[in-house]
Design an enzyme around this catalytic site. Structure first.
Site, PDB file in Angstrom:
ATOM      1  N   LYS A 103       0.843  -1.196   0.000  1.00 14.17           N
ATOM      2  CA  LYS A 103       0.000   0.000   0.000  1.00 14.17           C
ATOM      3  C   LYS A 103       0.873   1.238   0.000  1.00 14.17           C
ATOM      4  CE  LYS A 103      -2.548   1.559   3.515  1.00 14.17           C
ATOM      5  NZ  LYS A 103      -3.678   1.622   4.461  1.00 14.17           N
ATOM      6  N   ARG A 143     -10.776  -0.565   6.145  1.00 14.91           N
ATOM      7  CA  ARG A 143     -10.057  -1.406   7.101  1.00 14.91           C
ATOM      8  C   ARG A 143      -9.729  -0.654   8.381  1.00 14.91           C
ATOM      9  NH1 ARG A 143      -5.007   0.887   8.567  1.00 14.91           N
ATOM     10  NH2 ARG A 143      -3.328   0.270   7.137  1.00 14.91           N
ATOM     11  N   GLN A 191     -11.411   9.756   7.552  1.00  8.61           N
ATOM     12  CA  GLN A 191     -11.579   8.419   8.111  1.00  8.61           C
ATOM     13  C   GLN A 191     -12.840   8.276   8.959  1.00  8.61           C
ATOM     14  OE1 GLN A 191      -9.593   5.799   7.443  1.00  8.61           O
ATOM     15  NE2 GLN A 191      -8.328   7.073   6.130  1.00  8.61           N
ATOM     16  N   ASP A 247     -16.346  17.860  16.625  1.00  5.14           N
ATOM     17  CA  ASP A 247     -15.168  18.307  15.890  1.00  5.14           C
ATOM     18  C   ASP A 247     -14.898  19.744  16.316  1.00  5.14           C
ATOM     19  OD1 ASP A 247     -13.604  17.429  13.086  1.00  5.14           O
ATOM     20  OD2 ASP A 247     -13.768  19.590  13.353  1.00  5.14           O
ATOM     21  N   GLY A 283      -6.140   8.073  15.474  1.00  3.32           N
ATOM     22  CA  GLY A 283      -5.466   9.104  14.694  1.00  3.32           C
ATOM     23  C   GLY A 283      -3.984   9.306  14.947  1.00  3.32           C
ATOM     24  N   ALA A 284      -3.465   8.860  16.100  1.00  2.00           N
ATOM     25  CA  ALA A 284      -2.084   9.187  16.493  1.00  2.00           C
ATOM     26  C   ALA A 284      -1.098   8.214  15.867  1.00  2.00           C
ATOM     27  CB  ALA A 284      -1.950   9.202  18.011  1.00  2.00           C
TER      28      ALA A 284
END
Length: 328
Positions: free
Chosen positions: A67, A110, A138, A159, A225-226
């Protein structure tokens, strides 16, 4: 070689199937049945972007994959996707490149499915309230994966931009109305996480995005996210409250995730606090949730095996259904 775009994939592959594929990927990885090197990350400093290359080989599956994914968080402010990717699928028996899939969509599927696996394997069976922090590229599949594995009454979304949050909620209400879950905008992170049974954080933040003191007993947290050592979405205090801490890959998390590396560096936690990998729970090597009051944390940075098993499952279904475009 078969070319498979997002529309092709949507015709034959569901989020529930993605969750099952990622379960298989995590199990194979934790059993040592995959060659899954840490990803190569080239930092494009001038543009605040990351160029990532992820090769994987699974002998038992008979496939290899590569990927290429480029992540540019500042694109969110420009109104364009934050990531671009392709997944190349290889027949490991011959070395033939047999498919190229829309890697951005495979990654969304995924990565969302990883949270789905977390909640399916570790979450309370009676979970009714969800929370999602982050509405970037995402976030859509993260939300769907949460709904795919638990029958939730409500999910609260937050957000930094209330306008972005409200636009996301409106879109998700339309796209996911078949699940029958109320999706609402939360004005603050506190409002989102209070009373939540399931929590996903999926942001590029470099400071915690929620207050652990607002989290109730029984919470399952999936932090997504990290993926860099300087990123930290998770309030480290949740780690001190957690009964169990699981990873997708211990090696990858300890190489990449600031959510774990930063609190390790300041002594908040040590490796003795880690429970293990979620694949070990799937394989029966470790115990997951033991009672409803446990707080369980899952940290995921993503591994190539997720892409490989997801891509091979999509490819095999596409060939059987005659979906995609042949390129010779």
């Amino acid at each position: 070689m078969q070319l498979l775009n997002k529309a092709d994939i949507d015709k034959i592959f569901s989020m529930k199937e993605a969750v099952e594929a990622v379960k298989e990927a995590f199990a194979l990885y934790s059993q040592g049945k995959a060659e899954n090197p840490l990803r190569t990350n080239i930092y494009a400093k001038k543009y605040e972007g990351n160029l990532l290359f992820m090769p994987t080989y699974a002998e038992d599956a008979g496939y290899a994959s590569l990927k290429i994914i480029n992540i540019y968080p500042e694109n969110m402010m420009k109104g364009i996707p934050t990531s671009f990717a392709q997944v190349i699928l290889i027949d490991a028996k011959s070395g033939d490149i047999i498919a190229m899939l829309d890697g951005t969509y495979v990654t969304q599927l995924r990565t969302g499915a990883a949270s789905g696996v977390c909640f399916d394997v570790l979450g309370r069976k009676d979970a009714k309230i969800g929370a999602l922090i982050g509405t970037g590229g995402q976030a859509q599949t993260q939300l769907e994966a949460m709904l795919a594995v638990r029958d939730l009454d409500i999910v609260k979304v937050h957000d930094l931009s209330i306008e972005r949050t409200e636009a996301f909620v409106k879109m998700m209400k339309e796209r996911l109305n078949g699940y029958g879950t109320e999706i609402v905008a939360a004005a603050s992170a506190d409002e989102a996480v209070e009373e939540a049974d399931l929590l996903i954080t999926v942001t590029p933040s470099k400071k915690p995005v929620f207050d652990a003191s607002k989290c109730k007993a029984g919470l399952t947290v999936s932090c997504v996210g990290a993926y860099q050592p300087d990123m930290q979405e998770m309030d480290p205090k949740i780690l001190t409250r957690a009964d169990k801490i699981f990873f997708d890959s211990k090696d990858a998390v300890l190489e990449e995730s600031g959510d774990i590396l930063i609190p390790m560096a300041d002594g908040t936690i040590t490796e003795n606090d880690f429970t293990g990998e979620i694949g070990q729970v799937i394989c029966g090597e470790l115990t997951g949730r033991e009672h409803d009051e446990e707080i369980i944390v899952f940290e995921t940075v993503g591994i190539g095996m997720q892409d490989l098993v997801t891509a091979k499952t999509i490819y095999e279904k596409a060939i059987a259904a005659g979906i995609g475009t042949a390129w010779k």
